[in-house]
Scaffold this motif. Sequence first.
Motif, PDB file in Angstrom:
ATOM      1  N   THR A  29       2.876 -18.016 -13.307  1.00  0.00           N
ATOM      2  CA  THR A  29       3.814 -18.692 -12.419  1.00  0.00           C
ATOM      3  C   THR A  29       5.046 -17.808 -12.254  1.00  0.00           C
ATOM      4  OG1 THR A  29       3.094 -20.933 -13.010  1.00  0.00           O
ATOM      5  CG2 THR A  29       5.308 -20.707 -12.096  1.00  0.00           C
ATOM      6  N   LEU A  30       5.377 -17.468 -11.021  1.00  0.00           N
ATOM      7  CA  LEU A  30       6.588 -16.685 -10.768  1.00  0.00           C
ATOM      8  C   LEU A  30       6.999 -16.836  -9.311  1.00  0.00           C
ATOM      9  CD1 LEU A  30       5.826 -13.844  -9.059  1.00  0.00           C
ATOM     10  CD2 LEU A  30       4.882 -13.213 -11.266  1.00  0.00           C
ATOM     11  N   HIS A  31       8.249 -16.479  -9.028  1.00  0.00           N
ATOM     12  CA  HIS A  31       8.769 -16.549  -7.663  1.00  0.00           C
ATOM     13  C   HIS A  31       9.518 -15.261  -7.357  1.00  0.00           C
ATOM     14  CE1 HIS A  31      10.315 -18.320  -3.966  1.00  0.00           C
ATOM     15  NE2 HIS A  31      11.489 -17.815  -4.272  1.00  0.00           N
ATOM     16  N   ILE A  32       9.262 -14.693  -6.181  1.00  0.00           N
ATOM     17  CA  ILE A  32       9.953 -13.499  -5.705  1.00  0.00           C
ATOM     18  C   ILE A  32      10.792 -13.897  -4.501  1.00  0.00           C
ATOM     19  CG2 ILE A  32       9.686 -11.190  -4.741  1.00  0.00           C
ATOM     20  CD1 ILE A  32       6.967 -11.055  -6.231  1.00  0.00           C
ATOM     21  N   SER A  33      12.082 -13.762  -4.642  1.00  0.00           N
ATOM     22  CA  SER A  33      13.013 -14.183  -3.591  1.00  0.00           C
ATOM     23  C   SER A  33      13.291 -13.046  -2.617  1.00  0.00           C
ATOM     24  CB  SER A  33      14.328 -14.651  -4.211  1.00  0.00           C
ATOM     25  OG  SER A  33      14.129 -15.762  -5.062  1.00  0.00           O
ATOM     26  N   PRO A  34      13.748 -13.373  -1.414  1.00  0.00           N
ATOM     27  CA  PRO A  34      14.152 -12.330  -0.466  1.00  0.00           C
ATOM     28  C   PRO A  34      15.250 -11.447  -1.047  1.00  0.00           C
ATOM     29  CG  PRO A  34      14.000 -14.458   0.643  1.00  0.00           C
ATOM     30  CD  PRO A  34      13.867 -14.728  -0.830  1.00  0.00           C
ATOM     31  N   GLY A  35      15.129 -10.130  -0.823  1.00  0.00           N
ATOM     32  CA  GLY A  35      16.170  -9.192  -1.223  1.00  0.00           C
ATOM     33  C   GLY A  35      16.099  -8.673  -2.638  1.00  0.00           C
ATOM     34  N   GLU A  36      15.109  -9.039  -3.407  1.00  0.00           N
ATOM     35  CA  GLU A  36      15.022  -8.580  -4.801  1.00  0.00           C
ATOM     36  C   GLU A  36      14.487  -7.145  -4.890  1.00  0.00           C
ATOM     37  OE1 GLU A  36      14.525 -11.389  -8.171  1.00  0.00           O
ATOM     38  OE2 GLU A  36      13.035 -12.286  -6.835  1.00  0.00           O
ATOM     39  N   PHE A  37      14.795  -6.490  -6.023  1.00  0.00           N
ATOM     40  CA  PHE A  37      14.212  -5.189  -6.360  1.00  0.00           C
ATOM     41  C   PHE A  37      13.632  -5.353  -7.760  1.00  0.00           C
ATOM     42  CE2 PHE A  37      14.569  -0.531  -5.174  1.00  0.00           C
ATOM     43  CZ  PHE A  37      13.658  -0.105  -6.110  1.00  0.00           C
ATOM     44  N   ILE A  38      12.314  -5.416  -7.829  1.00  0.00           N
ATOM     45  CA  ILE A  38      11.617  -5.789  -9.060  1.00  0.00           C
ATOM     46  C   ILE A  38      10.722  -4.647  -9.551  1.00  0.00           C
ATOM     47  CG2 ILE A  38       9.895  -7.379 -10.049  1.00  0.00           C
ATOM     48  CD1 ILE A  38      10.819  -9.450  -7.974  1.00  0.00           C
ATOM     49  N   ALA A  39      10.722  -4.431 -10.853  1.00  0.00           N
ATOM     50  CA  ALA A  39       9.750  -3.544 -11.481  1.00  0.00           C
ATOM     51  C   ALA A  39       8.755  -4.398 -12.249  1.00  0.00           C
ATOM     52  CB  ALA A  39      10.428  -2.562 -12.424  1.00  0.00           C
ATOM     53  N   LEU A  40       7.476  -4.197 -11.981  1.00  0.00           N
ATOM     54  CA  LEU A  40       6.396  -4.895 -12.669  1.00  0.00           C
ATOM     55  C   LEU A  40       5.788  -3.914 -13.662  1.00  0.00           C
ATOM     56  CD1 LEU A  40       4.610  -7.470 -12.807  1.00  0.00           C
ATOM     57  CD2 LEU A  40       3.186  -6.442 -11.034  1.00  0.00           C
ATOM     58  N   ILE A  41       5.959  -4.202 -14.963  1.00  0.00           N
ATOM     59  CA  ILE A  41       5.542  -3.254 -15.992  1.00  0.00           C
ATOM     60  C   ILE A  41       4.454  -3.869 -16.883  1.00  0.00           C
ATOM     61  CG2 ILE A  41       7.786  -2.111 -15.992  1.00  0.00           C
ATOM     62  CD1 ILE A  41       8.413  -3.565 -18.645  1.00  0.00           C
ATOM     63  N   GLY A  42       3.780  -3.007 -17.605  1.00  0.00           N
ATOM     64  CA  GLY A  42       2.707  -3.433 -18.498  1.00  0.00           C
ATOM     65  C   GLY A  42       1.719  -2.292 -18.659  1.00  0.00           C
ATOM     66  N   LYS A  43       1.062  -2.217 -19.795  1.00  0.00           N
ATOM     67  CA  LYS A  43       0.113  -1.127 -19.997  1.00  0.00           C
ATOM     68  C   LYS A  43      -1.120  -1.328 -19.113  1.00  0.00           C
ATOM     69  CE  LYS A  43      -2.326  -3.020 -24.048  1.00  0.00           C
ATOM     70  NZ  LYS A  43      -2.655  -2.799 -25.468  1.00  0.00           N
ATOM     71  N   THR A  44      -1.949  -0.301 -19.020  1.00  0.00           N
ATOM     72  CA  THR A  44      -3.162  -0.365 -18.204  1.00  0.00           C
ATOM     73  C   THR A  44      -4.030  -1.550 -18.630  1.00  0.00           C
ATOM     74  OG1 THR A  44      -3.140   2.039 -17.935  1.00  0.00           O
ATOM     75  CG2 THR A  44      -5.221   0.901 -17.501  1.00  0.00           C
ATOM     76  N   GLY A  45      -4.478  -2.315 -17.648  1.00  0.00           N
ATOM     77  CA  GLY A  45      -5.315  -3.474 -17.925  1.00  0.00           C
ATOM     78  C   GLY A  45      -4.554  -4.762 -18.167  1.00  0.00           C
ATOM     79  N   GLY A  47      -2.982  -6.521 -15.930  1.00  0.00           N
ATOM     80  CA  GLY A  47      -3.109  -7.458 -14.811  1.00  0.00           C
ATOM     81  C   GLY A  47      -2.168  -7.196 -13.648  1.00  0.00           C
ATOM     82  N   LYS A  48      -1.428  -6.098 -13.715  1.00  0.00           N
ATOM     83  CA  LYS A  48      -0.426  -5.810 -12.684  1.00  0.00           C
ATOM     84  C   LYS A  48      -1.040  -5.663 -11.291  1.00  0.00           C
ATOM     85  CE  LYS A  48       1.060  -2.024 -14.532  1.00  0.00           C
ATOM     86  NZ  LYS A  48      -0.011  -1.897 -15.549  1.00  0.00           N
ATOM     87  N   SER A  49      -2.055  -4.821 -11.173  1.00  0.00           N
ATOM     88  CA  SER A  49      -2.665  -4.569  -9.862  1.00  0.00           C
ATOM     89  C   SER A  49      -3.361  -5.817  -9.325  1.00  0.00           C
ATOM     90  CB  SER A  49      -3.659  -3.400  -9.949  1.00  0.00           C
ATOM     91  OG  SER A  49      -2.981  -2.190 -10.265  1.00  0.00           O
ATOM     92  N   ILE A 199      11.711  -5.291  -2.658  1.00  0.00           N
ATOM     93  CA  ILE A 199      10.888  -4.208  -3.200  1.00  0.00           C
ATOM     94  C   ILE A 199      10.291  -4.641  -4.530  1.00  0.00           C
ATOM     95  CG2 ILE A 199      10.845  -1.806  -3.959  1.00  0.00           C
ATOM     96  CD1 ILE A 199      11.572  -2.048  -1.025  1.00  0.00           C
ATOM     97  N   VAL A 200       8.984  -4.449  -4.671  1.00  0.00           N
ATOM     98  CA  VAL A 200       8.299  -4.661  -5.947  1.00  0.00           C
ATOM     99  C   VAL A 200       7.537  -3.383  -6.263  1.00  0.00           C
ATOM    100  CG1 VAL A 200       6.620  -6.014  -7.259  1.00  0.00           C
ATOM    101  CG2 VAL A 200       8.031  -7.138  -5.516  1.00  0.00           C
ATOM    102  N   ILE A 201       7.880  -2.726  -7.362  1.00  0.00           N
ATOM    103  CA  ILE A 201       7.149  -1.518  -7.746  1.00  0.00           C
ATOM    104  C   ILE A 201       6.418  -1.761  -9.064  1.00  0.00           C
ATOM    105  CG2 ILE A 201       8.656   0.093  -6.511  1.00  0.00           C
ATOM    106  CD1 ILE A 201       9.943   0.784  -9.219  1.00  0.00           C
ATOM    107  N   VAL A 202       5.158  -1.375  -9.089  1.00  0.00           N
ATOM    108  CA  VAL A 202       4.386  -1.359 -10.331  1.00  0.00           C
ATOM    109  C   VAL A 202       4.637  -0.012 -10.982  1.00  0.00           C
ATOM    110  CG1 VAL A 202       2.077  -1.384 -11.335  1.00  0.00           C
ATOM    111  CG2 VAL A 202       2.617  -2.902  -9.417  1.00  0.00           C
ATOM    112  N   SER A 203       5.028  -0.025 -12.251  1.00  0.00           N
ATOM    113  CA  SER A 203       5.389   1.241 -12.885  1.00  0.00           C
ATOM    114  C   SER A 203       5.026   1.260 -14.361  1.00  0.00           C
ATOM    115  CB  SER A 203       6.892   1.492 -12.729  1.00  0.00           C
ATOM    116  OG  SER A 203       7.269   2.712 -13.340  1.00  0.00           O
ATOM    117  N   HIS A 204       4.623   2.461 -14.825  1.00  0.00           N
ATOM    118  CA  HIS A 204       4.438   2.698 -16.251  1.00  0.00           C
ATOM    119  C   HIS A 204       5.645   3.429 -16.837  1.00  0.00           C
ATOM    120  CE1 HIS A 204       0.093   2.067 -15.325  1.00  0.00           C
ATOM    121  NE2 HIS A 204       0.077   1.610 -16.562  1.00  0.00           N
ATOM    122  N   ASN A 205       6.581   3.809 -15.975  1.00  0.00           N
ATOM    123  CA  ASN A 205       7.715   4.607 -16.407  1.00  0.00           C
ATOM    124  C   ASN A 205       8.913   3.704 -16.668  1.00  0.00           C
ATOM    125  OD1 ASN A 205      10.124   6.323 -16.324  1.00  0.00           O
ATOM    126  ND2 ASN A 205       8.737   7.946 -15.664  1.00  0.00           N
TER     127      ASN A 205
END
Length: 297
Positions: A29-45, A47-49, A199-205
Motif C-alpha cells: 500500500t502506497l501513494h505517490i503524489s504529484p510533484g514528488e521525487f522518489i527513490a525506490l531502493i532494495g536489493k535485486t529480487g 520487487g522494485k521492477s 519522478i520515481v527512480i529505481v536505484s541500487h546506488n
Amino acid sequence: MKGISLERVSYQYQTNTSAGGKTALHNVTLHISPGEFIALIGKTGSGKSTLIQHLNGLLRPTEGNCFFDGENIWEKNFDKKVLRQKVGLCFQYPEYQIFEETVLKDIAFGPQNLGFGKIESEAKARHAMEVMGLDEKLEGVSPFSLSGGQKRRVALAGVLAMEPEYLILDEPLAGLDYPGKEKLFEILHFLNEKKGISIVIVSHNMNEAAAHAKRVIAMENGSVRMDGKPEEIFVKKDELKKMGLNVPDVVRFYMDVRERFNLSTALKEDSVPLTQRQLAKWLCKILEENKNGRNSG
C-alpha cells in the motif's frame, strides 16, 4: 485523490508447476503524489521492477487495487492509453527500445501512437529534444550512430514527448559515465522542479538516492519495509544492513564522526547531511562551535 495509489496489492508470477507461482509483491500500500521525487531502493529480487509495472497498468495485481487520480485503473471503462501517456515508464537501458531510422521519428513515435498528427507529434518531439539537451541537428541522424549517453536521452525524450505527469525510471543511470549521470540528474531535477513532473527512480546506488530524492521507499521480499525522507531512512544503518543495503558514504561518515567525538546532540536528526556540500557545511559548523567553546573557556 490526485496521484497514483496501490491498495493492498499483491502479485504472483505464474509458473508451469503445480506448486503455484512466485510471489513478487505482498500487500503493498502506497501513494505517490504529484510533484514528488522518489527513490525506490532494495536489493535485486526485492520487487522494485514488479511494483513500477503496476503504476501504469503493465501488470494487473493478483490481489488489491491500483488507482490513478482516484479511479481504479482496472475498471472496464478506464482508458489505459491515457494512463500510459500520463505515467511514463522507462526500463533499464531504454536506448535498447530505439528502433526508428531517425532521431526525430523515434521521439515522435509515442505521440503519434497516442493519436496525434504528424506535425503535432514532431512539434512535441522537438520540444522534448530541447528539454533533453539534444541538438536540432540530430533530427535526421540515425539514433544508432549516437553515443550511449545521447541514445539514453533520445529514449527518454520519446517518453517526454508524450507529456507525462509522472516519469518512472528503472536504473536510469546504469552504464553512464559521471558526466552523463550528472547531466541526466540535472534534467530530472528540471523536469521535477520546473515542469512539475513527478519522478520515481529505481536505484541500487544509495549515494545517488540520498543526494537527489526527497522520499525513499525501501523494499524487501516484495514488501515495503521503509518509506520516508532520506534523512529518516539512511540513518537506520542496522535495519538497512539486514536488508542487504548500504548507508550512503556521506551519511556513514557523518554518523562515524558523531560517534567518535560524542556529537550526538550537535545537530537535529532532520538536518542529516546527504550530499558532500551539506557534509562540509556541517563540519564547518562543528569546527566553529568547537573554536568558540575553546575561546570562551
